[in-house]
Enzyme design. Structure first.
Site, PDB file in Angstrom:
ATOM      1  N   HIS A 127      -7.271  -5.254  -1.036  1.00 29.31           N
ATOM      2  CA  HIS A 127      -5.959  -4.545  -0.671  1.00 29.31           C
ATOM      3  C   HIS A 127      -5.000  -5.036   0.054  1.00 29.31           C
ATOM      4  O   HIS A 127      -3.734  -5.001  -0.387  1.00 29.31           O
ATOM      5  CB  HIS A 127      -6.357  -3.233  -0.274  1.00 29.31           C
ATOM      6  N   ASP A 169      -9.111  -4.471  -6.019  1.00 24.00           N
ATOM      7  CA  ASP A 169      -8.627  -3.743  -4.776  1.00 24.00           C
ATOM      8  C   ASP A 169      -9.528  -2.764  -4.477  1.00 24.00           C
ATOM      9  O   ASP A 169      -9.892  -1.872  -5.272  1.00 24.00           O
ATOM     10  CB  ASP A 169      -7.187  -2.980  -5.358  1.00 24.00           C
ATOM     11  N   SER A 210       0.687  -1.127   0.200  1.00 26.70           N
ATOM     12  CA  SER A 210      -0.045   0.158   0.099  1.00 26.70           C
ATOM     13  C   SER A 210       0.837   1.269   0.009  1.00 26.70           C
ATOM     14  O   SER A 210       1.704   1.398  -0.868  1.00 26.70           O
ATOM     15  CB  SER A 210      -0.973  -0.196   1.203  1.00 26.70           C
TER      16      SER A 210
END
Length: 289
Positions: A238, A208, A86
């Site tokens: 995610h 995602d 991320s």
């Protein structure tokens, strides 16, 4: 409770892993363990001002801290690679832009633009809100599915967040200051992607919920790496390091690093590349599309 560094002592090749914004080293533990089994020294640090439980600092300080962790490993190991999830993937790219001797980088669910299907429509107005009076009181509250397609893991995270206001994947809410600085970091990285020359693996989920696959395309098209691969997964959201395809993510990362180290050092590699069934199905769906 969640902020403790992870460090696994291994051989002469090292990997620095960076978790997501206001998250914890535990988020990266499955990948860390897989890399350590392959003989790597693995460091997953808690960065003050970026990670869970510390007042936000300026995004440039995040880069300084991450580079310091990288250099600690570089001073004592033959090669050092990077892996981030991320905003940690974005931060890893920032380090690679400044450190040309990075061997390889694995960017997981890289977040340059918050454009997933759970992001509020008003999110683009965040910068305006940040500069308004009392705007610094705003917090973004995490909600289902919490970046997890796996319902059992999702329930565990939701329970932890309700009891502790946090879980291994991070805080139950994000202050606007963290989000504002994350956007500045992402803009900085995006404008300098051509400085990344390390071998680059990009892994992203098709569905995602936080950052769409558009983010993966930006990185793939932007980096100057001679060796780069993009892998899209179909059974995760995610938090790729903990969701349904976490083993695939760990295996693809360790194999990519193994090959990158072999190219860097001239060492031979005898391990046969075995693509997981989940990844094979994903590749077939991509080909059909």
């Amino acid at each position: 409770m969640f902020q403790q560094d992870i460090f696994y002592k291994g051989g002469e090749h090292a990997v620095l892993l960076l978790p997501g914004l206001s998250s914890t080293p535990l988020e990266m533990r499955p990948v860390a363990k897989a890399l350590h089994r392959d003989g790597y020294t693995v460091s997953v640090p808690h960065i003050e001002g970026y990670g869970l439980g510390s007042p936000c600092t300026h995004w440039r300080e995040w880069i300084v801290a991450a580079r310091a962790k990288y250099r600690e490993l570089r001073d004592t190991h033959e090669t050092v690679s990077l892996c981030g999830l991320s905003m940690g993937a974005t931060l890893s790219l920032a380090v690679a832009e400044e450190e040309p001797d990075v061997t390889a980088i694995s960017v997981l669910a890289v977040t340059l633009v918050y454009d997933g299907w759970t992001i509020p429509l008003a999110y683009p107005l965040l910068d305006l809100l940040y500069h308004l009076p009392f705007g610094n009181r705003y917090r973004y509250y995490e909600k289902a599915p919490f970046g997890l397609k796996n319902e059992r893991l999702r329930a565990r995270v939701e329970k932890s967040m309700s009891q502790h206001d946090a879980s291994e994947i991070g805080s139950a809410s994000l202050p606007i200051e963290h989000l504002y600085n994350a956007r500045r970091l992402a803009s900085h990285v995006r404008n300098r992607l051509d400085r990344v020359t390390a071998d680059c693996l990009i892994v992203h989920a098709v569905d995602d919920d936080t950052a769409s696959p558009h983010n993966a395309r930006i990185v793939y098209n932007g980096v100057s790496s001679d060796v780069k691969q993009k892998c899209l997964l179909g059974e995760s959201y995610h938090i790729l390091t903990m969701d349904n395809e976490r083993e695939t993510v760990a295996d693809e990362t360790r194999r990519f690093f193994r090959d990158a180290v072999a190219r860097r050092t001239g060492a031979a590699t005898s391990e046969t590349r075995i693509i997981s069934k989940a990844l094979l199905r994903a590749k077939r769906r991509q080909a059909a599309a």
